[in-house]
Design a protein around this motif. Sequence first.
Motif, mmCIF file in Angstrom:
data_model
loop_
_atom_site.group_PDB
_atom_site.id
_atom_site.type_symbol
_atom_site.label_atom_id
_atom_site.label_comp_id
_atom_site.label_asym_id
_atom_site.label_seq_id
_atom_site.Cartn_x
_atom_site.Cartn_y
_atom_site.Cartn_z
ATOM 1 N N ASN A 36 0.862 -1.188 0.000
ATOM 2 C CA ASN A 36 0.000 0.000 0.000
ATOM 3 C C ASN A 36 0.897 1.235 0.000
ATOM 4 N N GLY A 37 0.596 2.153 -0.880
ATOM 5 C CA GLY A 37 1.363 3.396 -0.915
ATOM 6 C C GLY A 37 2.668 3.325 -1.705
ATOM 7 N N ALA A 38 2.900 2.199 -2.402
ATOM 8 C CA ALA A 38 4.160 2.028 -3.144
ATOM 9 C C ALA A 38 4.256 2.950 -4.359
ATOM 10 N N GLY A 39 3.111 3.338 -4.903
ATOM 11 C CA GLY A 39 3.132 4.216 -6.077
ATOM 12 C C GLY A 39 2.481 3.619 -7.317
ATOM 13 N N LYS A 40 1.782 2.517 -7.157
ATOM 14 C CA LYS A 40 1.181 1.831 -8.313
ATOM 15 C C LYS A 40 0.076 2.673 -8.965
ATOM 16 N N THR A 41 -0.871 3.102 -8.145
ATOM 17 C CA THR A 41 -1.989 3.878 -8.692
ATOM 18 C C THR A 41 -1.494 5.187 -9.297
ATOM 19 N N THR A 42 -0.555 5.818 -8.624
ATOM 20 C CA THR A 42 -0.012 7.080 -9.142
ATOM 21 C C THR A 42 0.620 6.854 -10.521
ATOM 22 N N THR A 43 1.347 5.755 -10.671
ATOM 23 C CA THR A 43 1.952 5.425 -11.969
ATOM 24 C C THR A 43 0.871 5.238 -13.030
ATOM 25 N N LEU A 44 -0.144 4.439 -12.692
ATOM 26 C CA LEU A 44 -1.206 4.166 -13.668
ATOM 27 C C LEU A 44 -1.998 5.438 -13.998
ATOM 28 N N ARG A 45 -2.204 6.278 -13.002
ATOM 29 C CA ARG A 45 -2.946 7.518 -13.266
ATOM 30 C C ARG A 45 -2.160 8.462 -14.170
ATOM 31 N N MET A 46 -0.837 8.449 -14.046
ATOM 32 C CA MET A 46 -0.035 9.274 -14.960
ATOM 33 C C MET A 46 -0.117 8.717 -16.387
ATOM 34 N N LEU A 47 -0.031 7.382 -16.508
ATOM 35 C CA LEU A 47 -0.133 6.769 -17.843
ATOM 36 C C LEU A 47 -1.492 7.053 -18.463
ATOM 37 N N THR A 49 -3.106 9.689 -18.167
ATOM 38 C CA THR A 49 -3.156 11.157 -18.332
ATOM 39 C C THR A 49 -4.139 11.823 -17.362
ATOM 40 N N MET A 50 -4.400 11.157 -16.240
ATOM 41 C CA MET A 50 -5.281 11.750 -15.226
ATOM 42 C C MET A 50 -4.460 12.606 -14.265
ATOM 43 N N LEU A 51 -3.156 12.462 -14.329
ATOM 44 C CA LEU A 51 -2.260 13.118 -13.387
ATOM 45 C C LEU A 51 -0.984 13.481 -14.148
ATOM 46 N N LYS A 52 -0.493 14.702 -13.937
ATOM 47 C CA LYS A 52 0.718 15.148 -14.648
ATOM 48 C C LYS A 52 1.979 14.745 -13.881
ATOM 49 N N PRO A 53 2.953 14.171 -14.567
ATOM 50 C CA PRO A 53 4.215 13.849 -13.892
ATOM 51 C C PRO A 53 4.942 15.122 -13.463
ATOM 52 N N THR A 54 5.776 15.003 -12.430
ATOM 53 C CA THR A 54 6.642 16.137 -12.079
ATOM 54 C C THR A 54 8.042 15.922 -12.645
ATOM 55 N N GLY A 55 8.279 14.755 -13.222
ATOM 56 C CA GLY A 55 9.553 14.484 -13.872
ATOM 57 C C GLY A 55 9.416 13.289 -14.796
ATOM 58 N N GLY A 56 10.326 13.212 -15.777
ATOM 59 C CA GLY A 56 10.285 12.094 -16.722
ATOM 60 C C GLY A 56 9.024 12.121 -17.551
ATOM 61 N N THR A 57 8.804 11.041 -18.295
ATOM 62 C CA THR A 57 7.588 10.958 -19.106
ATOM 63 C C THR A 57 7.313 9.505 -19.488
ATOM 64 N N ALA A 58 6.327 9.322 -20.333
ATOM 65 C CA ALA A 58 6.041 7.995 -20.885
ATOM 66 C C ALA A 58 5.384 8.203 -22.227
ATOM 67 N N SER A 59 5.502 7.211 -23.080
ATOM 68 C CA SER A 59 4.777 7.293 -24.339
ATOM 69 C C SER A 59 3.929 6.048 -24.529
ATOM 70 N N ILE A 65 2.710 11.268 -23.111
ATOM 71 C CA ILE A 65 1.592 11.522 -22.184
ATOM 72 C C ILE A 65 1.495 12.995 -21.784
ATOM 73 N N ILE A 66 2.597 13.716 -21.852
ATOM 74 C CA ILE A 66 2.560 15.136 -21.473
ATOM 75 C C ILE A 66 2.205 16.012 -22.681
ATOM 76 N N LYS A 67 2.843 15.718 -23.833
ATOM 77 C CA LYS A 67 2.647 16.580 -25.003
ATOM 78 C C LYS A 67 1.367 16.259 -25.751
ATOM 79 N N ASP A 68 0.918 15.025 -25.648
ATOM 80 C CA ASP A 68 -0.189 14.585 -26.494
ATOM 81 C C ASP A 68 -1.243 13.781 -25.734
ATOM 82 N N PRO A 69 -1.715 14.309 -24.604
ATOM 83 C CA PRO A 69 -2.624 13.504 -23.756
ATOM 84 C C PRO A 69 -3.910 13.079 -24.467
ATOM 85 N N GLY A 70 -4.404 13.925 -25.366
ATOM 86 C CA GLY A 70 -5.638 13.603 -26.088
ATOM 87 C C GLY A 70 -5.464 12.341 -26.921
ATOM 88 N N ARG A 71 -4.360 12.284 -27.666
ATOM 89 C CA ARG A 71 -4.069 11.108 -28.487
ATOM 90 C C ARG A 71 -3.876 9.873 -27.623
#
Length: 243
Positions: A36-47, A49-59, A65-71
């Motif tokens: 619990n609290g390891a960061g799983k949901t936060t990771t999935l929410r960033m993927l 595009t429900m949550l903006k990363p404060t560093g790094g990115t993913a495609s 995910i940051i430049k093209d969240p709609g797509r």
Amino acid sequence: MVNIINLTKSFKTIKAVDSISFKVNKGEIVGLLGENGAGKTTTLRMLATMLKPTGGTASVNNYDIIKDPGRVRGEIGILFGGEVGLYDRLTARENIKYFAELNGMSKSETEQSIDYLIEMLDMKEYIDRRVGKFSRGMKQKVAIARSIVHRPTVMLFDEPTAGLDVTASRIVQDFILKCKEDNKAIVFSSHSMNEVERLCDRIVIIHKGKILEEGTVDNIKIKYKSDNMEDIFMQLVGDNNGK
Ligand SMILES: Nc1ncnc2c1ncn2[C@@H]1O[C@H](COP(=O)(O)OP(=O)(O)OP(=O)(O)O)[C@@H](O)[C@H]1O
Ligand SMILES: [Mg+2]
């Protein structure tokens, strides 16, 4: 496919996700394991595009995910556990339709897709009833249909079987395996070792926002000289607590 590169999320002083990187290929199921609290949901929410990363990115299929969240949203299907967030006053069909419209699907495309899903998930009996009084399992099926109606190629599942009985859990697990058969890239989190061992091609163990270990279940068992994933998990997490 999904490519996660140094993905990071801080909430004030808490580093919920701390520079994690991994890839998920087509036709592959990758399981996120962690306390619990390891960061799983936060990771999935960033993927998702429900949550903006404060560093790094993913495609996702090369969309950032940051430049093209709609797509990105058009490429992914999301099924998160707990309250699935359907509109009680709408019928099952209307709920699915509404989501399909939000994703820009035409009327005929939507109808075709829903017809297929009714068959696949055996929802004929209640597709035109309001979801307000549905059982948990029935709601989960509607949520499954909604997650895939726009034919995404990447699926994100966050504890999709949490709180479900054996039958309803099996429906979700079989759906995840069907997604794999259909060559989708799949990321999911679960607290059930059985489920993880049954479904995953690879697992990523995260602890306090960092990756502790990753690999196939078999390789990890060999590396830690144990046949019991739960013991290995406890050992890994225990060794890294307080550090
Ligand atoms: N919106 C938020 N604001 C502040 N802190 C948050 C927020 N969301 C998550 N956190 C913190 O980030 C960390 C990771 O939480 P997260 O929900 O990603 O964990 P998890 O691995 O999904 O856990 P669980 O297994 O309990 O679902 C926790 O310390 C949590 O308190
Ligand atoms: Mg969580």
